[in-house]
Design an enzyme around this catalytic site. Structure first.
Site, PDB file in Angstrom:
ATOM      1  N   SER A 187       0.834  -1.204   0.000  1.00  0.00           N
ATOM      2  CA  SER A 187       0.000   0.000   0.000  1.00  0.00           C
ATOM      3  C   SER A 187       0.864   1.247   0.000  1.00  0.00           C
ATOM      4  O   SER A 187       1.976   1.247   0.550  1.00  0.00           O
ATOM      5  CB  SER A 187      -0.854  -0.035   1.267  1.00  0.00           C
ATOM      6  OG  SER A 187      -1.410   1.217   1.515  1.00  0.00           O
TER       7      SER A 187
ATOM      8  N   TYR B 180      -2.293  -1.263  10.816  1.00  0.00           N
ATOM      9  CA  TYR B 180      -2.477  -1.808   9.464  1.00  0.00           C
ATOM     10  C   TYR B 180      -1.273  -1.441   8.595  1.00  0.00           C
ATOM     11  O   TYR B 180      -0.696  -2.291   7.920  1.00  0.00           O
ATOM     12  CB  TYR B 180      -3.777  -1.250   8.845  1.00  0.00           C
ATOM     13  CG  TYR B 180      -3.843  -1.435   7.345  1.00  0.00           C
ATOM     14  CD1 TYR B 180      -4.134  -2.680   6.794  1.00  0.00           C
ATOM     15  CD2 TYR B 180      -3.573  -0.367   6.471  1.00  0.00           C
ATOM     16  CE1 TYR B 180      -4.172  -2.854   5.414  1.00  0.00           C
ATOM     17  CE2 TYR B 180      -3.607  -0.539   5.096  1.00  0.00           C
ATOM     18  CZ  TYR B 180      -3.905  -1.784   4.572  1.00  0.00           C
ATOM     19  OH  TYR B 180      -3.922  -1.961   3.216  1.00  0.00           O
TER      20      TYR B 180
ATOM     21  N   LYS C  67       1.967  -3.779   6.696  1.00  0.00           N
ATOM     22  CA  LYS C  67       2.447  -3.730   5.297  1.00  0.00           C
ATOM     23  C   LYS C  67       3.959  -3.515   5.271  1.00  0.00           C
ATOM     24  O   LYS C  67       4.677  -4.154   4.502  1.00  0.00           O
ATOM     25  CB  LYS C  67       1.740  -2.618   4.514  1.00  0.00           C
ATOM     26  CG  LYS C  67       0.262  -2.849   4.290  1.00  0.00           C
ATOM     27  CD  LYS C  67      -0.018  -4.051   3.392  1.00  0.00           C
ATOM     28  CE  LYS C  67      -1.495  -4.301   3.160  1.00  0.00           C
ATOM     29  NZ  LYS C  67      -1.811  -5.624   2.645  1.00  0.00           N
TER      30      LYS C  67
END
Ligand code: NAD
Ligand code: UFG
Length: 339
Positions: free
Chosen positions: A125, A150, A154
């Site tokens: 992302s 989150y 990543k």
């Protein structure tokens, strides 16, 4: 033809990617636990393409169960979509996010190692650029500081994949950093189907349009941007899916690690995109301005040159296409896959 395993392939981006892979002649195997999706999306992929998909209901964290998928299929490459992705929820339930996102990655790598599968594409992302890097983001920038668990998952998964490729020179890893995927397949048969109140802007707008929500709150209009609302790099999910087909070709021909931004390179503000949705579909969206949302950056957009140069990929659809296709999906499926 090659067989591609889509881990988390029943979800929003995975289902669109399955269509593009099948239409390019690949065989597709999907493994998903349906924690944020349902088997209906895979049925629809089969209806759109007229081809069949081998579907496994499995929690990918469970390496022993996942092994079954590897033993029953001759997999040439894996695309790893499987993860939890709600930023706010990750702040409230960090352990759930670290456990799910990291463990799915480790299980996949263990099975790949055992079955001699060397190629993996990972759904990363733009969030990994963090707060420090200036826009537009380029791939050689160092990963930055994330504002939520989150994002950190990543960052950590990119590191895990890089270390794995470093230790095994026969491996090929492609890290795809997505910007803001929106829209739906032009058939209106598959699209984004969030559970509960949508966290992301465009699914929320679509639910206001269809009457499931009263109005949109635009989070902040006092940012240092031209109209005071945040700017993002919105990309049509079908363009994004086509980027995966290019990445599959690339990952099977090369070794080592390569990172690509998948974005358009053009930012739009929240106000601009809401106006574009209204114009494309001739619908009024009721909205009001509210407080800023914690953790939002004023701007996030890609420099998309590398994907064009190395993969020969660039986006083909414009903002109007994104808004029209999103509405086509939502109008045809007001309650998502639940009909
Ligand atoms: P999604 O939730 O629609 O798809 C993810 C899929 O993974 C779902 O079908 C879910 O059921 C499955 N899954 C989750 N945990 C699993 C597990 N333990 N075992 C098996 N299946 C599991 O999300 P999406 O929008 O399609 O995103 C796909 C990937 O792209 C995710 O990793 C996400 O973090 C990443 N990403 C998405 C965006 C975005 O805006 N949509 C942006 C950047 C990155
Ligand atoms: N927004 C609103 N109202 C809403 C929802 C969103 O004003 O109801 C605004 C946000 O404040 C932001 C913009 O719309 O300015 C876009 O928000 P999204 O939640 O749609 O997207 P983000 O850019 O915040 O996040 C997305 C993905 C993340 C990913 C990040 C960077 O959801 O998973 O892009 O890739 F980490």
């Amino acid at each position: 033809m090659s067989t591609i395993l889509l881990a988390g392939g029943a979800g929003y981006i995975g289902s669109h990617t399955a269509v593009e892979l099948l239409e390019s002649g690949y065989d597709v195997v999907i493994a998903d636990n349906f924690s944020n999706s349902c088997p209906e999306s895979v049925k629809r992929v089969e209806q759109i393409t007229g081809k069949s998909v081998k579907l496994y209901e499995v929690d990918i964290k469970d390496a022993a169960k996942l092994e079954n998928v590897f033993s029953e299929n001759s997999i040439d490459a894996v695309i790893h979509f499987a993860g939890l992705k709600a930023v706010g929820e990750s702040v409230e339930k960090p352990v759930l996010y670290y456990r799910n996102n990291i463990d799915t990655t480790l299980s996949l790598l263990e099975c790949m190692n055992k079955y001699g599968v060397k190629n993996i594409i990972f759904s990363s992302s733009a969030t990994v650029y963090g707060e420090e890097n200036p826009v537009p983001y380029t791939e050689e920038m160092k990963r930055g500081t994330c504002t939520n668990p989150y994002g950190w998952t990543k960052v950590m998964m990119e590191q895990i994949l890089e270390d794995t490729a470093k230790a095994d020179s026969s491996m090929s890893v492609v890290l795809l950093r997505y910007f803001n995927p929106i829209g739906a397949h032009e058939s209106g048969m598959i699209g984004e189907d969030p559970q509960g109140i949508p966290n992301n802007l465009m699914p929320y707008v679509a639910q206001v349009a269809v009457g499931r929500r009263d109005h949109l709150t635009i989070f902040g209009n006092d940012y240092p941007t031209p109209d005071g609302t945040c700017r993002r790099d919105y990309i049509h999910v079908v363009d994004l899916a086509k980027g995966h087909v290019k990445a599959v070709e690339y990952v099977m021909k090369n070794k080592g690690v390569e990172v690509f931004n998948l974005g358009t390179g053009t930012p739009y503000s929240v106000t601009e995109i809401v106006t574009a949705f209204e114009k494309a579909n001739d619908i009024k969206i009721k909205y009001e301005y509210g407080q800023r949302r914690a953790g939002d950056l004023p701007e996030s957009y890609a420099n998309a040159d590398k994907a064009l140069k190395v993969l020969g990929w660039k986006t083909e659809k414009n903002l109007e296409d994104m808004c029209r296709d999103l509405w086509n999906w939502q109008r045809n499926n007001p309650q998502g896959y639940n009909k």
